[in-house]
Every structure is written in C-alpha cells, then in structure tokens.
Design an enzyme around this catalytic site. Structure first.
Site, short mmCIF file in Angstrom:
data_model
loop_
_atom_site.label_atom_id
_atom_site.label_comp_id
_atom_site.label_asym_id
_atom_site.label_seq_id
_atom_site.Cartn_x
_atom_site.Cartn_y
_atom_site.Cartn_z
N GLU A 65 -0.43 3.45 -0.56
CA GLU A 65 -1.72 4.61 -0.83
C GLU A 65 -2.23 4.00 -2.78
O GLU A 65 -1.71 4.27 -3.58
CB GLU A 65 -1.48 5.76 -0.66
CG GLU A 65 -3.18 6.49 -0.70
CD GLU A 65 -3.03 8.29 0.22
OE1 GLU A 65 -2.12 8.49 0.89
OE2 GLU A 65 -2.60 9.04 -0.80
N GLU A 104 4.35 12.10 0.95
CA GLU A 104 5.00 12.80 -0.79
C GLU A 104 4.81 13.65 -0.45
O GLU A 104 4.17 15.17 -1.34
CB GLU A 104 2.79 12.55 -1.65
CG GLU A 104 2.04 11.54 -1.71
CD GLU A 104 0.80 11.64 -2.54
OE1 GLU A 104 0.47 12.98 -2.13
OE2 GLU A 104 -0.42 10.90 -2.82
#
Length: 838
Positions: free
Chosen positions: A515, A439
């Site tokens: 994720e 991220e």
C-alpha cells in the site's frame, strides 16, 4: 531461494440465468434469483413466516444496497474512538468515516420460489455472492443457515426445507452494527443470489481444482481434480464426460465414456493431460481455456459444471521478486474498495468493467481488493481483461480496530471464510496472490507471527499454487516479531525509507509496496501557495490537485516510484487508491460534511483527477501523455504566482503564456532516491523533478497556456492548449458507451461538462443540473466527485463540481433507444442517445 507457483486458473461459470424466480423441472439448473424481491427496514420475528403479508414492503431487484439512498447525516454512524493506525492517541469524533449513510441496523428481504413438483432425489442449494452482513437465512420459516461476514460468498443446503410444487418463501435477515466498519460497507443483498437444483449426486460447489506443474513453450501439463458429493445415493453407474476447450473454441481434450461413478467410487475425479503449444494468460492477453464436466444417467445430464481458466506460471526469486510466465514483473497496482461510487456497494458488471478499463488505460497492471473479498464478477472480469489481482481477505483478525468489526467472528469463522474464498478463486487466471490481512493490530503482538503463519498455511493447504502476502504498516515491529519473515511475500504499507532495512534483514530478499502514496487531491481544486503539505485542512474540506499533499504516514507518488524503479528487489506497489470511495474523508475526520475519500487517482464520479495523468505518464508505456494543470480561469488572481505543472512521458517541454515562452525544462533523471531522503529535498519537491516538469513562478494572466513537448532529440512532438473560459453557455455530454444490453442492468456513464461558447470547460461552475431519461433506459444515479457534497446520488438533479459530473443511464429490458437530457439554469441543454440491444 526460488519458489514456484505455477497454475492453470479458472472461475466458476453459471449455466443459466432466469429473469423471474419461476423454476421449471430440469435435471440440473442454476438460476439467478434477482427479480421479485420485497424489502423492509422493519425488524420482526414474524418477517420470516410464510403467511406474513409483505405487500406493503418495497419492491426491489437484486443486487440492492439500502443505505446508498441516504440521506447523508453525520449521526448515522458517528464513531468516537482513536484510529491508532493513523497515529491518533486519543479518542475523537469521526463524523463521516463510514460515509454518513444509514447502513447501521436491520433489513429484511423476502421472495417466493416456485419449485417443481418432482424434487425426489434432488439437491437444492442457495448461494449468496455477498450479503452485508450477519446474514440469517430462512426457507418456509425454517432456519437454513447463518453467515456473518458480509464480503464473502457462501452457500447453504436448503433441501430439507423445500416444499415441492408450492410457493417457497425465502427470507433473509441482515444486520449491520454501529462501529462495525472503517469505511462505507454498504447494506443489504448487494451481490447476486443463485439457486441451484441438481441431483443428490452432484459436483461440489467450487469443487474443481486445476493446476499446471509444468509449463514451457511447447507444452503444459495439466492436473484436474473435481469433487463429487452424494455418491452414496447412486443406484446405478453414472457416466462422466469431461473436455477442455481452447481459447479459439476447439476441443483439445475429451474423455467421454472413459469413467463411471458408483457408490464405491472415489469422490475425486482426477485427470492429467498435456496441452501442446499452450496460449498463456498474461497481462492484457487474457487467453482463457474452459474445462467442462458432466455427470450422466444414461443420456440424461444430472449435473454439469464449466470452469474457465488460463495457463500461466508464477515464480518468486530471492533478491529479484515476482515473475509471470518467466518474465520479471514490477507491480504497477492500485488498491480498490468494493463500492461503485453512486451505486454504493451494488455489484454492477458495467461499472466494474469501466473501473478496470480506466486503470488499464492509465497503465496499471494489478489491483488489490482492499480490504476484503471481491465480488465473483469482478474476478471474472479481471480474468477476461488480463488484469492481475491480489485478493484480500480480512481487515482485522481477533483484535479490534473498531468495536464490532470482524474481530468478533475471527476465531470461529476465519477458516471457513478463507476456505470459501480459496475454493472460489483458486482457479482464476488473474489471481496472483492472496492477502491474509491488512495492518492488523496483531502486528504489535508476540503471537501475531503465529497467526500469520496459520492463515498462510490454510492458503497453502487449499491452494499451493499462489504466494501469500500481508499488508503490514509497522515494518520494524514485524521484522522483529518474525511476521514479515513468515510471509511468502512481505508487504510493507508505506514507509519506503524502511524498505532497504527490510531487504537486509528479511530472508526473501524482496519487498512489495502493498500500500503506497495515500496522496490527497480533489479534482479541479488548486491551493496556493503550492507547497508540500501533510494532513493539511482547508475550509472547503478539499485538497489541492497540484498533487503535493498527503497523509501523516504517507508520501507523494515519486517517493515510491524512485525506490521501485531503482531497486531490483523492490517488487512494485499498490497505490492507495485507484478510485475515491465512500467513507474515510482523511484528513477531515470530524469536519462534516465530508463523506468520501480524497485518496483516489479517479474521483467518486469516475472522472480522472490530474494525478491520473501523472501515473499514466510513468506507467503507460504504449501511449504518450501530455497533461497540463491547473486550469487557466482565475478571476481575481491576475498578477499572482500560479504555478504550471506538466505531466508527460516526454523528457522535455516548453510553456507559453499568451505567446511568451516561460522557458524549456527537462526531467532530471540523475536525482537519486537515497540522496534525497531528507526533509529539505522533500519540501523542495526535488524528487518530483525526475518525473514532473514544474514552472513554479509563472504569473496568471487571462488568455492561453500552450505546452509543447520535445522528444529525446529535442524536436517538438506534441502540444496541448488551455484557455481562460468565458461565460458558461451550454452543456456537453460524452457517454463511455453508446450501445447497451437490454438486460435491465447495463449502464452508460455519461460525462457532463459545462462549457463556454468555444467549448472551453468552465472549471469553477458548480450550478445545479437536472436530468431526464426517456425511451428504453432509466436514470440510475449521478455523482460529481465532490467529497463534501450532500446531494443524493439517486435524485435526478445534482450540483456540478468544478464544471463536471457524471450521470448513469441504465438500460431497460427492452430494445430501442434511450435518450438522456441534461439542463441547467442559464445553459443550453444537451441530449445524447444510447442504443439498447438484446
């Protein structure tokens, strides 16, 4: 498109571990430097001096995490900023984001190394498996080296600074900055330290690389390269002895006497061999080979190394996904942070083995080491237990998530950090892929794809046998920028509704749920009414264990299961997270006290939540699951609706309350993922009906709940009963292991339950319990799994959380029996004995 990543994999094995830092003259030795250290939080330039008096410093053994001892305080790393990846637009206070533990600041470590008098023609190296963080290493007051990244292993040549035959003072300064982490990072030398003494001509650390370009049922072709350093110091030819040992212990290849090394020799030793009828490393089948290499001066070994490896193949197929040993695999994975709950960041083998074992019993086949490089022991254990790994490197690149994170070091250090990790784990059988980021802010940048390409190229250069992934939580942005198309494996964090678009647009033709879920729950806590909620807060800082609550960016387990089960190109998932971890108490960002996450399938004490059995019912294909929730002790809820959920792999079940049937229910396998991608179906828990059995209108009446499961033929096959608990009467203890090694580090995890006279758990009892350990063991720590508890882990007392907690008993360095006794006011105490063996 077909991409092959076939390899033989291994991990560096240490030759020798000493219990004291006293070293004896040997031709080649490696030592674990874990005893006889001194520690202080004082910060002075004089702390590195040989003559400095450290007698008043704390005596400690390694590994060591100075911050886990507390105390908890929201001021310890109070952050005032906006977490943009969580959708925050304005800066806000985050009181417990890093756990409320005192990890910020400086710590010093000192020890004495008693080195041999004859160190002529010797090379001496110190290796740290991890030190948090900004390590500055000094030997005999001389600066030996610096390594900023606290999660990485690094080694330093300390040969120029040693004093043969004398006490050599090793000093290490560490410094953790404020706002340097998004979770609890730990503090100190929290992983092992090794000292290596060998010849100036020696095998390079992590210098062996093993690959298999061809594997089939009959044979495997093995390529081995070992790098030798210091050949310029060779005065006469050296002999080389290499061998390969099969999993059964037999020597299947030996080349003694076939190679010599001279000053003019090439620094790389290469070998090609054929392994006939290879035993493949696989999930739950950890067949491991060993490669040994030794350098000899006549009959004297001047250096040697052993690499443990496994033969297996990796393949990516366009529009299909991931193949292991020719078999298509869907990842049933979990993300794990590095902390070990009440141990903090300390890397303990028994604790890590327990984590992996619990995940395997749940049915998981893979672990993502989020968001950092793992401890070498963790990788070794996964090799030995047959657990696939996705090894992650960085949580941020050059652009900051927190002001003082890895962004400060990325430009200068990323390649050195990557190379160290790749060389250390490129032979490990369990490692299936590398993650270059998570991220990162650069997802939003035009040049982000270029950085991803550059990092992936380094991985391919140093280890061409494994694919590379990146955890990306901005799917549309990375599809537009080219970052997602750049990766060997495009990894999407959350947002499964965008996966079909990614499948259409990306050339790979597959997507990994890198994720997923971020479902929230607290063990044994149930909230009413039962309905799907996002980022909901309660006064007690908990979340409902009905498993219907999640974060603003995430979802419930079934939202991912349906996609990965129904779409052949979906590669599977890594759930956030397998275990709760210290820090990130979402959604309680600023609601103190809250010091640990609620994401875990297992709580911080290592006790499974209800969600553990939900995943087990879907993932574990070897064992049946039948689990009922909630508990049935609800004083004051008589006559109120109290839904009953059943998690089972069986297709049908029936609920009985006090002998009266509440009806039979079947799972609805016709429910379609695409047709239920709307708010109405999500709020009605429509998708859950494909995997859960839910009686939403049952009314609480004290007594007995019985669940009967039925097989595919409609016949009863299993049952479970939950009863209303009476008054708490006694304590029950259950150790995960009853025999420990007398190494001073081994651990038993003892589950403590408060029960009534009939043995029923008292599920709302939170009384204070006290612990004593005598004999060949010591009390190490305790935890309840309560994310809002401020009880200190290392004190021999702790409040139970919903009737349970865990006590950790550590072995001494002596054989015998250790006895743990647990007592609480008004309860009959209990004891358990553990055998401590050499």
């Amino acid at each position: 498109m077909k991409k092959r990543f076939a390899t033989v994999a291994g991990i560096l094995a240490l030759f020798m571990a000493q219990t004291t830092p006293k070293l004896y003259a040997q031709q080649s030795s490696s030592y674990l430097i874990d005893k006889g250290w001194r520690f202080s939080r004082s910060d002075s330039e004089g702390n590195k001096n040989k003559t400095f008096d450290d007698s008043k410093w704390q005596c400690i053994d390694l590994p060591h995490d100075w911050a886990i001892y507390g105390p908890f305080d929201y001021k310890n790393d109070r952050q005032n900023l906006a977490i943009t990846q969580d959708g925050q637009k304005k800066a806000m206070e985050h009181a417990g984001r890093t756990g409320g533990l005192p990890f910020v600041g400086t710590g010093w470590y000192r020890t004495k190394l008693h080195l041999p008098e004859d160190l002529s023609n010797k090379y001496i190296e110190i290796r740290f498996d991890g030190a948090m963080s900004n390590a500055h290493v000094y030997l005999n007051e001389q600066f030996a080296g610096h390594w900023p990244y606290g999660y990485n292993s690094f080694y330093l040549d300390i040969t120029p600074f040693v004093k043969p035959g004398k006490d050599n003072v090793l000093a290490v300064r560490l410094n953790n900055e404020h706002e340097s982490s998004r979770w609890y990072p730990g503090a100190g030398i929290y992983r092992d330290v090794h000292l290596r003494i060998t010849d100036k001509t020696h095998i390079k650390t992590w210098g062996t690389q093993i690959q298999t370009p061809f594997i089939d049922e009959d044979k495997a072709i093995v390529h081995i390269n070992t790098t030798i350093e210091g050949l310029e110091y060779t005065e006469k030819p050296l002999n080389v002895h290499r061998s390969v040992i099969a999993p059964n212990g037999s020597v299947i290849w030996d080349d003694f006497g076939q190679n010599t090394l001279t000053k003019s020799a090439h620094k790389n030793l290469h070998a090609d061999l054929t392994v006939h009828k290879p035993l493949l490393w696989d999930i739950g089948q950890p067949n491991l080979y060993k490669y040994t290499v030794a350098l000899l001066d006549g009959k004297t070994v001047i250096d040697a190394d052993t690499v443990t490896f496994g033969i297996r193949s990796i393949e990516l197929k366009q529009n299909e996904g991931f193949f292991l040993n020719g078999r298509k695999i869907k990842f049933k994975g979990v993300c794990l942070h590095h902390d070990q709950g009440p141990l903090g960041a300390v890397a303990n083998e028994a604790s890590m083995r327990r984590q992996i074992r619990m995940m395997q019993e749940m049915g998981a086949n893979a672990i993502r080491t989020s968001h950092n490089m793992p401890d070498p022991k963790f990788v070794k254990i996964c090799d030995e237990m047959g657990m696939m790994l996705a090894v992650e490197t960085f949580d941020s690149w050059a652009k900051a998530k927190v002001p003082n994170g890895y962004n400060k070091f990325f430009n200068e250090w990323h390649e050195r950090d990557l190379v160290n990790m790749l060389h250390q784990y490129r032979n490990s059988a369990s490692v299936m892929m590398y993650f270059i980021g998570n991220e990162v802010v650069e997802q939003q940048d035009v040049d982000g794809a270029k950085t991803a390409y550059m990092l992936q190229a380094i991985c391919h250069r140093e280890d061409p046998t494994r694919p590379v992934c990146n955890g990306m939580d901005a799917p549309r942005e990375v599809m537009n920028s080219g970052m997602a198309a750049t990766m060997d494996i495009p990894g999407f964090n959350y947002r499964p509704f965008l996966f079909p678009e990614g499948k259409k647009r990306l050339p790979q033709g597959f997507i990994l749920g890198s994720e997923t879920a971020s479902t929230l729950s607290s063990r044994g806590v149930y909230k009413f009414p039962v309905k799907r909620r996002s980022m909901h807060k309660y006064n007690d800082h908990q979340a409902s264990s009905y498993d219907v609550e999640h974060c603003g960016w995430s979802n419930l387990p079934e939202d991912d299961w349906m996609l990965h089960e129904d779409m052949p190109w979906a590669m599977g998932e890594f759930v956030w997270t397998g275990f709760d971890y210290i820090g990130e108490p979402t959604p309680y960002y600023s609601d103190w006290p809250s010091h640990s996450s609620l994401f875990g399938i297992v709580d911080l004490a290592g006790i499974p939540k209800d969600r553990y059995y939900l995943y087990k019912s879907h993932w574990n294909e070897k064992e049946h699951t039948l689990h009922v929730l909630p508990h049935w002790t609800w004083h004051g809820r008589e006559g109120e609706i109290t839904p009953i959920f059943v998690y089972t792999d069986h297709p049908e079940a029936e609920v009985w309350i006090n002998g009266k049937s509440m009806g039979r229910q079947k799972k609805d396998f016709s429910i379609d993922w695409q047709k239920t991608e709307n708010d109405e179906d999500k709020n009605n828990l429509t998708r859950q009906k494909r995997y859960r059995l839910m009686w939403t209108n049952t009314v609480y009446k004290p007594g007995t709940v019985k669940v009967v499961a039925y097989d595919n033929n409609g016949l009863p096959t299993d049952s479970v009963t939950v009863k209303t608990a009476g008054a708490a009467e006694r304590i029950e203890l259950d150790a995960d292991r009853n025999t420990l090694k007398s190494d001073g580090k081994d651990l038993a995890f003892v589950t403590v339950r408060i029960v009534d006279k009939d043995g029923n758990l008292c599920p709302t009892d939170n009384r204070l319990l006290r612990f004593k350990v005598k004999g060949a063991g010591t009390f190490r720590a305790a935890a309840s799994g309560n994310p809002a508890s401020l009880d200190l882990f290392h004190e021999p007392k702790h409040h139970a959380f919903n009737g349970m907690l865990t006590v950790l008993v550590q072995s001494k360095k002596e054989a015998g029996t250790a006895e743990l006794t647990v007592e609480g006011k008004g309860l009959k105490k209990a004891s358990v004995k553990l055998n401590i063996h050499p």
